[in-house]
Design a protein around this motif. Structure first.
Motif, mmCIF file in Angstrom:
data_model
loop_
_atom_site.group_PDB
_atom_site.id
_atom_site.type_symbol
_atom_site.label_atom_id
_atom_site.label_comp_id
_atom_site.label_asym_id
_atom_site.label_seq_id
_atom_site.Cartn_x
_atom_site.Cartn_y
_atom_site.Cartn_z
ATOM 1 N N UNK A 164 2.759 -11.554 -1.666
ATOM 2 C CA UNK A 164 2.575 -10.231 -2.263
ATOM 3 C C UNK A 164 2.466 -9.150 -1.192
ATOM 4 N N UNK A 165 1.753 -9.441 -0.126
ATOM 5 C CA UNK A 165 1.603 -8.473 0.967
ATOM 6 C C UNK A 165 2.942 -8.238 1.651
ATOM 7 N N UNK A 166 3.698 -9.305 1.838
ATOM 8 C CA UNK A 166 5.034 -9.165 2.440
ATOM 9 C C UNK A 166 5.923 -8.308 1.547
ATOM 10 N N UNK A 167 5.826 -8.529 0.240
ATOM 11 C CA UNK A 167 6.638 -7.773 -0.719
ATOM 12 C C UNK A 167 6.240 -6.301 -0.735
ATOM 13 N N UNK A 168 4.947 -6.025 -0.556
ATOM 14 C CA UNK A 168 4.437 -4.658 -0.692
ATOM 15 C C UNK A 168 4.519 -3.835 0.592
ATOM 16 N N UNK A 169 4.863 -4.450 1.700
ATOM 17 C CA UNK A 169 4.779 -3.731 2.970
ATOM 18 C C UNK A 169 5.755 -2.567 3.072
ATOM 19 N N UNK A 170 6.813 -2.567 2.261
ATOM 20 C CA UNK A 170 7.771 -1.472 2.302
ATOM 21 C C UNK A 170 7.466 -0.381 1.279
ATOM 22 N N UNK A 171 6.379 -0.522 0.529
ATOM 23 C CA UNK A 171 5.998 0.511 -0.422
ATOM 24 C C UNK A 171 5.497 1.751 0.331
ATOM 25 N N UNK A 172 5.608 2.904 -0.312
ATOM 26 C CA UNK A 172 5.207 4.154 0.333
ATOM 27 C C UNK A 172 3.695 4.323 0.392
ATOM 28 N N UNK A 173 3.006 3.792 -0.607
ATOM 29 C CA UNK A 173 1.547 3.902 -0.673
ATOM 30 C C UNK A 173 0.999 2.616 -1.262
ATOM 31 N N UNK A 174 -0.009 2.039 -0.589
ATOM 32 C CA UNK A 174 -0.663 0.818 -1.065
ATOM 33 C C UNK A 174 -2.137 1.138 -1.291
ATOM 34 N N UNK A 175 -2.583 1.031 -2.534
ATOM 35 C CA UNK A 175 -3.957 1.369 -2.905
ATOM 36 C C UNK A 175 -4.726 0.087 -3.192
ATOM 37 N N UNK A 176 -5.922 -0.017 -2.593
ATOM 38 C CA UNK A 176 -6.733 -1.226 -2.733
ATOM 39 C C UNK A 176 -8.158 -0.843 -3.141
ATOM 40 N N UNK A 177 -8.472 -0.837 -4.433
ATOM 41 C CA UNK A 177 -9.862 -0.608 -4.841
ATOM 42 C C UNK A 177 -10.732 -1.753 -4.323
ATOM 43 N N UNK A 178 -11.827 -1.389 -3.658
ATOM 44 C CA UNK A 178 -12.648 -2.408 -2.990
ATOM 45 C C UNK A 178 -14.103 -1.986 -3.069
ATOM 46 N N UNK A 179 -14.939 -2.920 -3.519
ATOM 47 C CA UNK A 179 -16.343 -2.567 -3.759
ATOM 48 C C UNK A 179 -17.082 -2.146 -2.490
#
Length: 257
Positions: A164-179
């Motif tokens: 999933x991380x490999x697939x997402x690395x070319x996205x323009x913005x990666x949002x990660x909600x984290x407690x």
């Protein structure tokens, strides 16, 4: 003017280029037997592009169970968000994934990727995951019709967190909600920047949350860890919260407000 109650159906790419359009047996049953529509009634057809087509029913082929239609007008599709949002969902237990797919489609997600993360309780083999994805895609189709979407959002096959991380690395913005993320102001700035990007990834952890190593890997590809407030949200709530905020932001920007 298109009536708000007009029914919408999806067709394969290229079908709308034909002089006379034929809908499938499944749509025949829905239109002819359930909705009891007649020759001369109108429906909207979408093929996943940026337009929707107003069509008039010209006949029913009862032997082949097909609906025959012709295009009478073409409209731009204003129901899709300006950014393509992909929800990367840590695979939850029970039937929560079905609810997540349904609500994600209603809120404008372009695609959904089920992700097997380290703290996922459920473990699926290839055979089970394939059947599950087929079920989830059917739910996405139903939700797309209900929400009057212009496309059918795709449910991709189950991925590992590394895939999933490999697939997402070319996205323009990666949002990660984290407690453990701090600062609502930073979260606000990240979400308000959404209109600047074409492809947005949203990563949601499973019931047990992300492991710190997973967050570090996401940050290594430019992931923005944000807070969603002082409360700990369930996995099925966190993704819907982010998608709701993004939908509001993108549609507000589209209207110049």
């Amino acid at each position: 003017m298109i009536r708000i109650t007009m029914y919408r159906f999806f067709v394969e790419e290229g079908q709308l280029n034909q002089r006379e359009i034929m809908l499938s047996a499944q749509d025949y049953n829905h239109i002819h037997n359930v909705l009891r529509m007649k020759v001369g009634d109108e429906v909207l057809l979408c093929d996943g592009g940026d337009k929707e087509y107003l069509c008039e029913i010209t006949g029913f082929d009862t032997e082949l169970q097909r609906v025959l239609l012709v295009v009478t007008d073409v409209f731009g599709n204003a129901r899709e968000l300006s950014a393509k949002i992909t929800l990367f969902q840590g695979y939850p237990k029970g039937d929560k994934m079905e609810t997540i797919i349904q609500k994600a489609v209603e809120l404008g997600a372009h695609s959904v990727v089920p992700v097997m993360m380290k703290r996922c309780v459920v473990k699926l083999d290839d055979k089970k995951s394939q059947k599950k994805v087929e079920r989830l895609q059917a739910i996405a189709l139903s939700a797309a019709k209900q929400a009057k979407r212009g496309i059918i959002p795709e449910v991709l096959g189950l991925m590992s967190i590394n895939e999933a991380i490999e697939y997402a690395k070319d996205f323009d913005l990666v949002i990660v909600p984290y407690e453990n993320a701090n600062g609502m102001q930073y979260a606000k700035e990240v979400l308000q920047s959404a209109n600047e990007f074409e492809r947005i990834a949203v990563f949601i952890g499973p019931e047990g949350g992300f492991e710190a190593t997973e967050v570090a890997m996401l940050e290594s590809i430019g992931g923005k860890t944000i807070s969603l407030g002082h409360r700990i949200l369930r996995t099925e709530t966190a993704g819907m919260t982010v998608l709701s905020l993004l939908m509001f932001q993108l549609e507000q920007d589209e209207q110049g407000e």
